[in-house]
Scaffold this motif. Structure first.
Motif: not given
Length: 394
Positions: A25-36
């Protein structure tokens, strides 16, 4: 700062049984940013819809409702994930408590929360991944003997048996569209596989399958290497593929092989060539020329559909290198080594030691699951290069 969860290979959480992204499982920091950002937009829409809407047009209300619903498919599990992260931070602090019983309880609960984190991340990944409508369709499965003479034809039959048994387990329906065989030696067979999500499951079976074993005809015990080619095409029954009659060359000829006097004395076999692309399909499975033409057209439509799918897919992925590969029939994908009881999928460097289970279809799902895991991670990694992650369409 307290770690949210362990990141080293040695301390990765034990994952729930059947987890599709076990260990990866791998949610990158950039994807977290997009999710926010998506979470912020979702909350703003909710504020609009729960505020004064007396002056809002009906079309604007419908548009906002659709956006809110689509974003909610990602935002809701993401907010759940953020709560789990907070719980982990609290449990990490509790694990430093003086009370040994409290520390033990915190460790046990932390393990459960870690498993829930993986599940929640997987839900988000599945919601984020682009959906390919072809994956829900049936499939055309083509198996052809490659290099290796008679042993290649026998191996072709073994692969057919493997897919037949697997289809039975999945309760799929198989229909032979054309076949060129002699006893248990199959030079070529084309099958229509019907069922829910067939193409999405079998799509990574395309490629060159290699067998290493001592053939039954070998008298000195030498190991031979033979190959068979597998191609899996989405069944294009519900896709608008425009094929002009003027672009087709249709040849009829007498069918060969077994089938009685009728087969050998009438021009029942059909070969259809799509002149602009050079794609050629022939069928002589049926006794009727009309039926053979209909079956040949089904395969032609599937091949043209897959050709267009592949073109668009290559354009979309041109900027990155896929681990699984294109699924092209010229690409070596898997080795079946009987002496070592080993099956190796070279695209993901995955091996298991259960030839019998593989060839009777019961272990095929294990390999398919590993391929799906890598495919999903591959897709997710590509999103890290994009400036936008869009919510799923409904």
């Amino acid at each position: 700062m307290t770690q949210r969860y362990a990141t080293t290979a040695q301390s990765k959480p034990a994952l729930p049984p059947g987890s599709e992204l076990a260990g990866k499982s791998n949610l990158t920091a950039k994807i977290h940013e997009k999710l926010k950002i998506m979470q912020y937009k979702h909350n703003k829409i909710m504020e609009q819809m729960t505020g004064d809407i007396s002056g809002m047009e009906r079309e604007d209300m419908a548009r906002l409702a659709k956006e809110q619903s689509s974003m909610g498919m990602i935002v809701v599990p993401y907010e759940h994930l953020l709560k789990l992260y907070s719980e982990l931070i609290e449990l990490e602090q509790m694990m430093s408590a003086d009370d040994p019983d409290l520390r033990r309880l915190a460790r046990e609960e932390r393990q459960e929360v870690l498993e829930n984190v993986v599940t929640a991340e997987n839900d988000i990944i599945n919601a984020l991944l682009p959906k390919d409508s072809a994956e829900s369709a049936g499939a055309i499965l083509e198996i052809r003997a490659g290099t290796g003479g008679d042993e290649a034809s026998i191996f072709c039959g073994d692969l057919l048996h493997m897919y037949e048994k697997y289809a039975q387990l999945r309760k799929w329906k198989l229909e032979t569209m054309s076949m060129d065989s002699e006893g248990d030696k199959i030079k070529e067979i084309v099958l229509k596989v019907s069922g829910r999500g067939v193409f999405g499951v079998l799509m990574f079976e395309s490629g060159v399958h290699r067998v290493q074993r001592v053939p039954a005809t070998e008298t000195q015990g030498r190991v031979h290497t033979s190959t068979a080619t597998v191609a899996v095409l989405p069944h294009a029954a519900n896709v608008n593929i425009v094929i002009k009659e003027s672009d087709l060359r249709i040849d009829v000829f007498r069918a060969s092989g077994k089938g009685g006097q009728h087969v050998n004395t009438t021009d029942s076999a059909v070969r259809i060539t799509h002149i602009p692309t050079g794609i050629s399909v022939e069928n002589q499975q049926e006794r009727s020329q009309i039926q053979n033409r209909e079956r040949a057209m089904q395969v032609l439509r599937a091949r043209m559909y897959e050709r267009e799918r592949s073109r668009l897919d290559l354009e979309r992925r041109a900027s990155r290198n896929k681990l699984i590969g294109s699924g092209d029939r010229s690409e070596k994908c898997r080795t079946y080594n009987y002496a070592q009881n080993r099956v190796t999928d070279h695209r993901i460097n995955f091996s298991m030691f259960n030839i019998e289970g593989m060839m009777n279809g019961t272990a095929l799902q294990i390999v398919i699951d590993q391929l799906r895991i890598q495919h999903d991670l591959d897709e997710l990694a590509s999103m890290d290069n994009f400036d936008d992650i869009s919510p799923p369409t409904q």
